[in-house]
Design a protein around this motif. Structure first.
Motif, PDB file in Angstrom:
ATOM      1  N   ARG A  67       0.583  -1.136  -0.030  1.00  0.00           N
ATOM      2  CA  ARG A  67       0.108   0.086  -0.029  1.00  0.00           C
ATOM      3  C   ARG A  67       0.768   1.425   0.050  1.00  0.00           C
ATOM      4  N   TYR A  68       1.776   1.307   0.672  1.00  0.00           N
ATOM      5  CA  TYR A  68       2.595   2.519   0.740  1.00  0.00           C
ATOM      6  C   TYR A  68       3.985   2.290   0.816  1.00  0.00           C
ATOM      7  N   ASP A  92       0.001   5.240   5.546  1.00  0.00           N
ATOM      8  CA  ASP A  92      -1.133   4.421   5.331  1.00  0.00           C
ATOM      9  C   ASP A  92      -2.333   5.413   5.279  1.00  0.00           C
TER      10      ASP A  92
END
Ligand SMILES: Nc1ncnc2c1ncn2[C@@H]1O[C@H](COP(=O)(O)OP(=O)(O)O)[C@@H](O)[C@H]1O
Ligand SMILES: [Mg+2]
Lengths: 278, 363, 551
Positions: free
Chosen positions: A23-24, A141
């Motif tokens: 995700r990141y 996030d």
């Protein structure tokens, strides 16, 4: 899209499945082993038949600091729009590293991959304090549920202080961003860019509205960022460009007119003709 | 302890309001039930119901403020979620009537017998159970908001476009609910309720109970909303209001944030509707009318959008004056309402709450 | 009944003409002329007067004489006798045609068409008839109209007789057919004869008759064919022919109904166009939704009402006066709204929406208090009533037709204004790039006000048109705002052609869905469709490109 296409799409070898994409943390996916971090190839954008970008091909190397100059309307901002997902080109390809096709991603996804952008017209969250502006920009996030319960850790707080120091807004930390001067907003936006900790920075006319001293500091900052990060700067201020640039690209009517170090470019007769105006 | 203290100090006006709400949640029922009618302190059942109605309106206003005041989404269709919540509760209350209806049919509500329907439509199943209805109060408005919001926010419909299609949504629902074939009582809607959870709706105790429930749920909703707007998510949402594009380029998936907030807001509106129906005793398609939805926006505007207590105060104030006006000068109310829209948007963009904070800043 | 009054009208026109002659030709000529009219009148009058006899045989004789006279005044008298509206005054035995008004009887002289005032029942006496006389009257009336000089009278007479001929009438019409010149009347006669043969002819005759009738869309034809098919003992060939003919008729009916639905759709579309186009202008240029737009339409409709009440005797003319009046009144309201409210909210579209909604409430209530909360009656001028008959099953009403044409005219006029005038140029400049236009020296606030006036004025004109189709009341505007907005968004903001296509296609779509789903559901479906459509094409059918559209 037909079923077959969908299946092909799902099993593409050059691409990581979406759900596998972290995700990141983008570092693992980003492949810059061949040198360039950004590949723009044959990118064309037209508005009502007018070509703002015309088969533009441009590569940015990893860790490079690149200046892009060009007359008003040359297509510099449009190019940034294409990279960050705001504008979709008519055709052409835009790759981030060797594997990531930016044209298939949305703005937040692109941002999450470590591409940060400073707009030509400074845009900060005017209703929020300077501090909150930085907090919201921080790399982390950014999904809804995690955001709901997010609290600033000590480490993050330190990072914010650090950036406040760099951009010289320590005393304005609790001031509403809307009350800042134009130059301060420019700095704040640079600060927001730093908070994102991006791998690739796209900076659109950063020194407009800054004093000479501030311009110098910006130049310093950008040069210090290069190496760890890749930086693309669009600027009109030739002094500024000269002070930071190693490689300069001249855009004209949506495609590259010339490229090289400052002196080469300045002595190029075509550039003189169309841009420097003598 | 100090954390709690700090927490409450941050919203002083809100805290006073919470205090007042809790106080009336306890006091009003007592004054109604325990104080004899002859006493000056007696509160009539009529008043209890009236204030109870205002409280549900306040909850609705809170829901609208959450998305309009904080996220900049002007929904002109929130009355639809309110009405849907109301209809769900109405369906439960209808089923509670059982064979006490005019036609004495234990299964079918009167209007279905009247339309010569033979059996209960499938979507009426389960509404004889309170827990199921309560679940639906949340799910039905929530689901509609989810589908609608998902479509709208994903394709980046914003500003006046969004406002008008929300208005179209409630308009379409109104037309649909007017149809007898829909199975919700057509024109007349659902009414003639008898009891809720086994308690008669005519009894003063039930009414006082409903009142207290409305006040308490409003307090809880307020705390929930305050928690949200004070969280980082709340700050992201305000950032979206200020500059949607910028927020996107920072890596936030704006459409999910909007969707999340929109659904939450719709659910709150649905709960408000569910509390409203047993108190006023009727729900009909008129609740879907676009006028209702836009009127409640002005409650929020007058109270002060972007402040939670402002929304509540606005809802109560406007409705008080509506009650007063329609009693004294019925023609005047529409003029007053129209004038409010104009004056507030022109001269009081932050509403009464803004006026007060400005005063405070000056002194 | 209709042709009766038409005859009366012609009759009075002739009298009027003879008066003109009096003036023109001087006394002498006038004297002879008047004399001859008088002489004619006397003969006719005597026969009419003889109807007052109580003997039926004498009445019969009078009727036969009247039928033979060849006078335009005959038919009304016979018709009145048949309808039991022929009386005579007890006082002077003067024969009168009466009409019942509020329990009293209004009398007209059948000879001079003079109004003789109103009397109670006891002052007059009905001229009674018996069955034999009734039959005679019917046939005389029929043949009078069938042999009369006016083809339209002949046509309607024969159409009324279709399907109920007896043998003598059949033969009579057959004979008339030989002399008939008018094509429409001829084909109606042929159809009437065929219908008779269908029931009474031999198998061959029937098949021939069916052939004649196939393609005839009159209700009575398909009814008769249907009835024919239900007979069990029908010859095979006849049955086959009848089925074929019915199929053909149904097919043509289907085409008809498609044409009709399209017409209704276009009519609805033109109303939508009128309502939306003003909004398209204001929304396209200023980016704000004027929620009071519907009320500006309402004001236009009320202006029509006011103009009509100022000149009650000139209904036909009043509508033409109402158009510029409504434009002006609504435009003034629009400019006031712009000057006092919208201007101060520039750049805040949501607030503008709310404020103008407040204005719409105020305007509605204003009308309720000043005029009335009830609907008001706006009358249709004579040239708007009636319809064109395309064929037996299809007629298009004039009011819808005119409003369609009117909408097209307004649309073209607006296009021209925006394309060809200085104001139009400035409006387009401002709508494409406000700050640039300002920098070029365009007074953008003046343009805003004028644009707003123009858009509002058009809304007023829409009100005039709507007053001819729907009820005029304080709430009439409300329902149009959502529809108009949908049209504008569907077509693409800032694009008049988009609005045009959007309005007409939505109108037609609505009318085509209606038969399957009912009006309400059709409306819901169209709304849902547009909501989905905006998801996919947020900028509408014909998106406006450029930077202004981006933000
Ligand atoms: N959304 C848009 N719609 C229409 N034209 C645009 C749009 N964006 C950019 N352009 C046009 O494209 C050209 C390039 O613009 P831009 O990239 O902003 O130039 P630069 O940043 O180099 O000054 C300009 O002529 C501009 O008018
Ligand atoms: Mg630029």
């Amino acid at each position: 899209m037909s079923g077959l296409d969908k299946m092909r799409e799902t099993f593409r070898r050059d691409q990581v499945w979406n759900f596998l994409m972290p995700r990141y943390t983008y570092e693992d996916v980003l492949d810059t082993s061949k040198g360039p971090i950004l590949y723009l190839e044959d990118v064309t954008v037209s508005f009502d038949g007018f070509r703002a970008l015309d088969d533009l091909t441009l590569y940015i190397n990893d860790g490079e600091l690149r200046c892009i100059i060009g007359a008003n309307g040359a297509g510099k901002t449009t190019m940034m729009d294409v990279i960050t997902g705001k504008t979709r080109p008519d055709h052409g390809s835009v790759f981030y590293g060797q594997r990531i096709d930016l044209l298939r991603l949305s703005e937040p996804e692109i941002a999450a991959l470590g591409i940060g952008r400073k707009f030509q017209k400074p845009t900060v969250f005017e209703q929020h304090d300077v501090l909150v502006n930085l907090e919201l920009s921080m790399r982390m996030d950014k999904r809804v549920w995690t955001t709901l319960s997010a609290r600033l850790s000590g480490e993050q707080r330190d990072r914010i202080d650090e950036v406040l120091e760099i951009i010289g807004l320590k005393n304005e930390a609790y001031k509403r961003a809307g009350l800042l001067s134009h130059g301060q907003k420019q700095w704040l936006e640079i600060g927001m860019l730093l908070m994102q900790d991006p791998r690739l920075l796209l900076v659109d006319e950063p020194v407009a509205g800054m004093t000479g001293h501030e311009t110098e500091r910006t130049a310093e900052l950008l040069t210090s960022l290069a190496g760890q990060h890749s930086v693309v700067v669009v600027e009109h201020d030739m002094e500024f460009v000269r002070s930071i640039a190693r490689t300069v690209t001249v855009l004209h009517q949506g495609s590259v007119l010339a490229q090289g170090d400052m002196d080469t470019v300045q002595n190029d007769p075509r550039v003189r003709e169309v841009y420097l105006g003598d | 302890m100090s954390y709690l203290q700090q927490y409450f100090q941050s919203d002083r006006a809100g805290n006073s309001m919470l205090g007042a709400l809790l106080a009336i949640a306890i006091l009003v029922p007592i004054l109604n039930l325990a104080v004899p009618e002859s006493s000056v302190f007696h509160v009539s059942t009529y008043t209890v119901t009236l204030i109870g109605k205002y409280l549900t309106y306040a909850l609705l206003a809170l829901a609208v403020d959450l998305i309009w005041g904080y996220c900049g989404i002007l929904s002109l269709g929130h009355g639809a979620f309110f009405a849907l919540g109301g209809y769900v509760m109405g369906m439960y209350l209808m089923r509670q009537i059982g064979d006490r209806g005019v036609y004495g049919n234990p299964e079918l509500p009167d209007f279905m017998v009247f339309l010569n329907w033979q059996e209960l439509p499938w979507y009426w199943y389960g509404f004889d159970m309170f827990w199921f209805a309560a679940l639906m109060v949340i799910l039905v408005p929530g689901l509609l908001a989810f589908v609608f919001g998902w479509l709208a926010f994903r394709s980046r419909v914003t500003g006046v476009y969004l406002s008008i299609i929300t208005q179209a949504l409630t308009y379409a629902l109104m037309l649909a609910f007017f149809r007898n074939e829909m199975g919700f009582g057509g024109n007349n809607g659902l009414t003639d309720f008898k009891d809720i959870l086994g308690y008669s709706l005519q009894s003063d105790y039930t009414r006082a109970g409903l009142f207290a429930a409305s006040a308490l749920i409003l307090v809880l909703a307020y705390l929930l909303c305050r928690n949200i707007v004070n969280s980082k998510l709340g700050r992201v949402v305000v950032a979206v209001r200020d500059s949607e594009d910028r927020t996107r380029f920072l890596g936030y998936r704006v459409e999910y944030y909007k969707l999340w907030l929109f659904v939450l807001s719709a659910v709150l509106a649905g709960i408000a509707g569910a509390l409203y129906v047993p108190q006023v005793g009727i729900i009909n398609p008129g609740e879907f009318s676009p006028l209702n939805s836009i009127e409640l926006v002005i409650w929020v505007a007058i109270g002060g959008r972007g402040t939670l207590y402002g929304a509540i105060a606005g809802a109560i104030l406007v409705n008080l004056s509506k009650t007063w006006f329609t009693g004294v000068l019925p023609e005047g109310w529409i003029f007053a309402l129209g004038a409010m829209f104009v004056v507030v948007t022109l001269y009081l963009p932050r509403g009464l709450a803004g006026l007060i904070t400005r005063k405070q800043a000056q002194t | 009944m209709d042709h009766c009054s038409a005859v009366q009208k012609t009759f009075s026109r002739i009298r009027y003409g003879s008066r003109l002659l009096l003036l023109l030709f001087g006394l002498v000529v006038a004297w002879t002329n008047a004399n001859s009219v008088m002489a004619e009148t006397t003969g006719f009058e005597q026969i009419v007067q003889s109807l007052t006899t109580s003997k039926f045989r004498d009445k019969e004789k009078a009727v036969r004489e009247l039928a033979a006279v060849q006078d335009k005044r005959t038919m009304p008298v016979l018709q009145a006798l048949l309808d039991a509206r022929l009386y005579y005054r007890k006082a002077d035995k003067r024969v009168v045609i009466v009409e019942r008004v509020d329990g009293q009887f209004r009398m007209t002289d059948p000879v001079t068409a003079e109004e003789l005032g109103t009397v109670p029942k006891r002052k007059i006496k009905k001229i009674g008839i018996n069955n034999k006389l009734r039959k005679l009257l019917k046939s005389k009336l029929a043949s009078l109209s069938l042999e009369g000089p006016d083809p339209s009278v002949r046509l309607s007479a024969i159409e009324q007789m279709q399907g109920q001929l007896d043998e003598s009438q059949y033969l009579y019409i057959k004979k008339l057919l030989e002399q008939e010149r008018d094509d429409d009347v001829r084909s109606a006669m042929v159809a009437a004869l065929a219908l008779y043969e269908l029931d009474n002819g031999s198998a061959d005759q029937r098949i021939k008759a069916i052939e004649v009738l196939s393609g005839n869309l009159a209700q009575v034809v398909s009814n008769r064919l249907q009835a024919l098919l239900e007979q069990d003992d029908l010859e095979k060939e006849v049955r086959k022919a009848a089925i074929k003919a019915l199929d053909r008729i149904n097919e043509r009916l289907k085409i008809n109904s498609i044409i009709e639905t399209t017409f209704f759709g276009l009519s609805l579309g033109s109303v939508l166009l009128l309502a939306a186009i003003g909004l398209a202008i204001t929304f396209g240029v200023m980016g704000v939704i004027n929620m009071a737009h519907g009320e500006l339409i309402m004001i236009g409709a009320y202006t029509t009402y006011l103009v009509q009440s100022v000149m009650p005797n000139y209904t036909d003319l009043s509508l033409l006066v109402a158009i510029p009046a409504a434009f002006l009144v609504s435009a003034i309201f629009g400019i006031l709204i712009e000057r006092f409210i919208i201007r101060h909210l520039y750049g805040r579209p949501l607030e503008t929406l709310l404020a103008t909604f407040g204005v719409s409430l105020i305007l509605q209530q204003l009308v309720r208090t000043v005029v009335s909360a009830q609907n008001v009656a706006v009358s249709n001028p004579s040239w708007m009533s009636g319809s064109i008959q395309i064929n037996a099953a299809l007629s298009l009403t004039y009011n819808r037709l005119f409003i369609f044409i009117f909408a097209m005219i307004v649309f073209v006029a607006l296009l021209l204004i925006l394309k060809k005038t200085a104001l139009g140029l400035q409006v387009r400049a401002v709508s494409q790039n406000r700050s640039m236009a300002k920098a070029m020296g365009i007074r953008s606030d003046w343009v805003d006000a004028m644009t707003f006036g123009l858009g509002s004025g058009v809304a007023g004109i829409a009100g005039v048109a709507l007053s001819q189709l729907t009820n005029v009341g304080p709430n009439m505007g409300q329902s149009y705002i959502i529809d108009s907005f949908m049209v504008v968004v569907f077509g693409g903001v800032g694009n008049l052609w988009g609005t045009f296509v959007g309005a007409l296609s939505l109108g037609v779509a609505n009318k085509f869905i209606e038969p399957f789903s009912g009006a309400v559901l059709a409306k819901i479906l169209v709304l849902v469709f547009i909501i989905m459509f905006i998801q996919k094409y947020p900028r509408g059918l014909f998106p406006q490109k450029g930077r202004s559209a981006e933000n």
